[in-house]
Write a protein that holds these residues in place. Sequence first.
Motif, mmCIF file in Angstrom:
data_model
loop_
_atom_site.group_PDB
_atom_site.id
_atom_site.type_symbol
_atom_site.label_atom_id
_atom_site.label_comp_id
_atom_site.label_asym_id
_atom_site.label_seq_id
_atom_site.Cartn_x
_atom_site.Cartn_y
_atom_site.Cartn_z
ATOM 1 N N SER A 5 59.591 58.042 7.457
ATOM 2 C CA SER A 5 60.512 57.912 8.584
ATOM 3 C C SER A 5 59.781 58.301 9.861
ATOM 4 C CB SER A 5 61.722 58.828 8.389
ATOM 5 O OG SER A 5 61.309 60.182 8.378
ATOM 6 N N LEU A 6 60.282 57.838 10.972
ATOM 7 C CA LEU A 6 59.651 58.144 12.249
ATOM 8 C C LEU A 6 59.940 59.584 12.652
ATOM 9 C CD1 LEU A 6 60.490 54.888 14.236
ATOM 10 C CD2 LEU A 6 58.327 55.486 13.134
ATOM 11 N N VAL A 7 59.008 60.192 13.384
ATOM 12 C CA VAL A 7 59.270 61.524 13.908
ATOM 13 C C VAL A 7 60.257 61.420 15.057
ATOM 14 C CG1 VAL A 7 57.033 62.412 13.205
ATOM 15 C CG2 VAL A 7 57.278 61.374 15.463
ATOM 16 N N SER A 8 60.747 62.549 15.490
ATOM 17 C CA SER A 8 61.746 62.606 16.554
ATOM 18 C C SER A 8 61.175 62.136 17.886
ATOM 19 C CB SER A 8 62.255 64.041 16.691
ATOM 20 O OG SER A 8 62.811 64.500 15.492
ATOM 21 N N LYS A 9 62.082 61.855 18.809
ATOM 22 C CA LYS A 9 61.680 61.596 20.198
ATOM 23 C C LYS A 9 61.393 62.952 20.840
ATOM 24 C CE LYS A 9 64.205 57.275 21.004
ATOM 25 N NZ LYS A 9 64.632 57.082 19.606
ATOM 26 N N VAL A 10 60.151 63.138 21.285
ATOM 27 C CA VAL A 10 59.680 64.448 21.715
ATOM 28 C C VAL A 10 59.278 64.431 23.183
ATOM 29 C CG1 VAL A 10 57.952 66.260 21.339
ATOM 30 C CG2 VAL A 10 58.850 64.952 19.387
ATOM 31 N N GLY A 11 59.673 65.465 23.900
ATOM 32 C CA GLY A 11 59.169 65.713 25.243
ATOM 33 C C GLY A 11 58.239 66.906 25.198
ATOM 34 N N LEU A 12 57.102 66.804 25.856
ATOM 35 C CA LEU A 12 56.107 67.874 25.865
ATOM 36 C C LEU A 12 55.962 68.410 27.280
ATOM 37 C CD1 LEU A 12 53.834 69.536 24.519
ATOM 38 C CD2 LEU A 12 52.300 67.592 24.924
ATOM 39 N N VAL A 13 56.159 69.712 27.431
ATOM 40 C CA VAL A 13 56.057 70.368 28.735
ATOM 41 C C VAL A 13 54.894 71.348 28.689
ATOM 42 C CG1 VAL A 13 57.213 71.832 30.442
ATOM 43 C CG2 VAL A 13 58.539 70.129 29.135
ATOM 44 N N LEU A 14 53.959 71.191 29.612
ATOM 45 C CA LEU A 14 52.752 72.015 29.659
ATOM 46 C C LEU A 14 52.729 72.774 30.979
ATOM 47 C CD1 LEU A 14 50.394 69.239 28.281
ATOM 48 C CD2 LEU A 14 51.181 71.261 27.017
ATOM 49 N N GLY A 15 52.870 74.091 30.902
ATOM 50 C CA GLY A 15 53.017 74.902 32.099
ATOM 51 C C GLY A 15 51.700 75.348 32.711
ATOM 52 N N GLY A 16 51.819 76.039 33.841
ATOM 53 C CA GLY A 16 50.652 76.538 34.546
ATOM 54 C C GLY A 16 50.151 77.841 33.962
ATOM 55 N N GLY A 17 48.907 78.184 34.309
ATOM 56 C CA GLY A 17 48.348 79.426 33.792
ATOM 57 C C GLY A 17 46.866 79.576 34.043
ATOM 58 N N GLY A 18 46.317 78.814 34.982
ATOM 59 C CA GLY A 18 44.907 78.954 35.302
ATOM 60 C C GLY A 18 44.000 78.374 34.226
ATOM 61 N N ILE A 19 42.724 78.699 34.312
ATOM 62 C CA ILE A 19 41.750 78.194 33.349
ATOM 63 C C ILE A 19 42.063 78.709 31.948
ATOM 64 C CG2 ILE A 19 39.320 78.296 32.675
ATOM 65 C CD1 ILE A 19 38.624 78.316 35.663
ATOM 66 N N THR A 20 42.416 79.983 31.838
ATOM 67 C CA THR A 20 42.735 80.522 30.519
ATOM 68 C C THR A 20 44.033 79.916 29.981
ATOM 69 O OG1 THR A 20 43.911 82.449 31.431
ATOM 70 C CG2 THR A 20 41.543 82.697 30.986
ATOM 71 N N GLY A 21 44.940 79.543 30.879
ATOM 72 C CA GLY A 21 46.165 78.869 30.458
ATOM 73 C C GLY A 21 45.870 77.502 29.871
ATOM 74 N N ALA A 22 44.937 76.773 30.493
ATOM 75 C CA ALA A 22 44.530 75.477 29.944
ATOM 76 C C ALA A 22 43.914 75.655 28.563
ATOM 77 C CB ALA A 22 43.539 74.803 30.891
ATOM 78 N N ALA A 23 43.075 76.688 28.408
ATOM 79 C CA ALA A 23 42.473 76.963 27.107
ATOM 80 C C ALA A 23 43.549 77.267 26.069
ATOM 81 C CB ALA A 23 41.496 78.131 27.225
ATOM 82 N N TYR A 24 44.557 78.040 26.467
ATOM 83 C CA TYR A 24 45.662 78.381 25.565
ATOM 84 C C TYR A 24 46.404 77.124 25.122
ATOM 85 C CZ TYR A 24 50.099 80.267 23.905
ATOM 86 O OH TYR A 24 51.199 80.551 23.141
ATOM 87 N N GLU A 25 46.699 76.247 26.048
ATOM 88 C CA GLU A 25 47.457 75.042 25.719
ATOM 89 C C GLU A 25 46.658 74.091 24.837
ATOM 90 O OE1 GLU A 25 50.442 74.847 29.551
ATOM 91 O OE2 GLU A 25 48.539 73.779 29.665
#
Length: 328
Positions: A5-25
Amino acid sequence: MPILSLVSKVGLVLGGGGITGAAYELAALMAIHMATSWDPNSSEVIIGTSAGSFVAGTVRSGRLSIDSLARRDESQEDVANRIRSAVYRRRRPGGVRRWIKHGLVPGLRRPGVSLILGSPAPFDAAGIGDWLTEEVGDFAVGWPDDPTVIVAYELESKRRVAFGTLDAPDVALRDAVSASSAVPLVFAPLELNGKHYVDGGIVSGTHADLVLASEVPLDFVLIIAPMASNEIRDGGRFYESVFDRVGRAALDEEVAMIHEAWPDTEVLTITPSVDVQALMHPNPMSATAAVPSFIKTLSSLRTKLARPAVWNMLRKHLTPTSHPARGK
């Protein structure tokens, strides 16, 4: 014979956080992918703010991988030097008057150890777009085919601008990412078509409410928010808890809006644990802390994703389920 079966319809939200935030995401998305086989690029819509805009561009380019931060045969020092040389591109000396003129009192997130508190923005935000281009190539000079929103703040009109929507000017992905990531007092405002843009995080670190522009309700909204944690670490610097409190307050309002508009939509927010914060939060703009933050996040999320409440939601929405084909 079973079919998927197909997976759900998903929204992805990626927040701020500097260089280390990008690494975390980047690490968080890789951890979720390894646990579920879900491809974040299959999201119906991706919202990226500040550091999250860089990650959104990486995801939409189809180049998210375990090597997204560190290339093969690179040492931690090599990675830090590569990021630092791209992101921290010096500009001509200027003043802080433009910020004051537009009524901004931005927070400070120091790059490295050399930036003096309150110094006028010494860096050109276009360097962040250079970093994206270095990672995804020519993809950065166009715009993704699938719904992608990059959020910045326009100084002239004092409003958020959601690049990738009909109300925003058409710009290249790399320019939108640069605008969204122009942290006040660190990067000069980015000029595009006669308007000046700064970090979308000065309004909200996430802008999760923008998923509501979807033509149909989403089944699941996954929010990765490096600076909206409820967990406050002991011994943190005074501004760490301030950033998290402000980020969390804005995010809570946005999640409430999603629940009100789409009562059946499930929302999961992932934020750094205190052990990850210890690497990320003292200096979010530290290139040196990027790889340690990435590695620690991968380790930390093994535990967090295994929690029944979290795993049940991920399994429900991100893992295809098999069932018997009818009539056989």
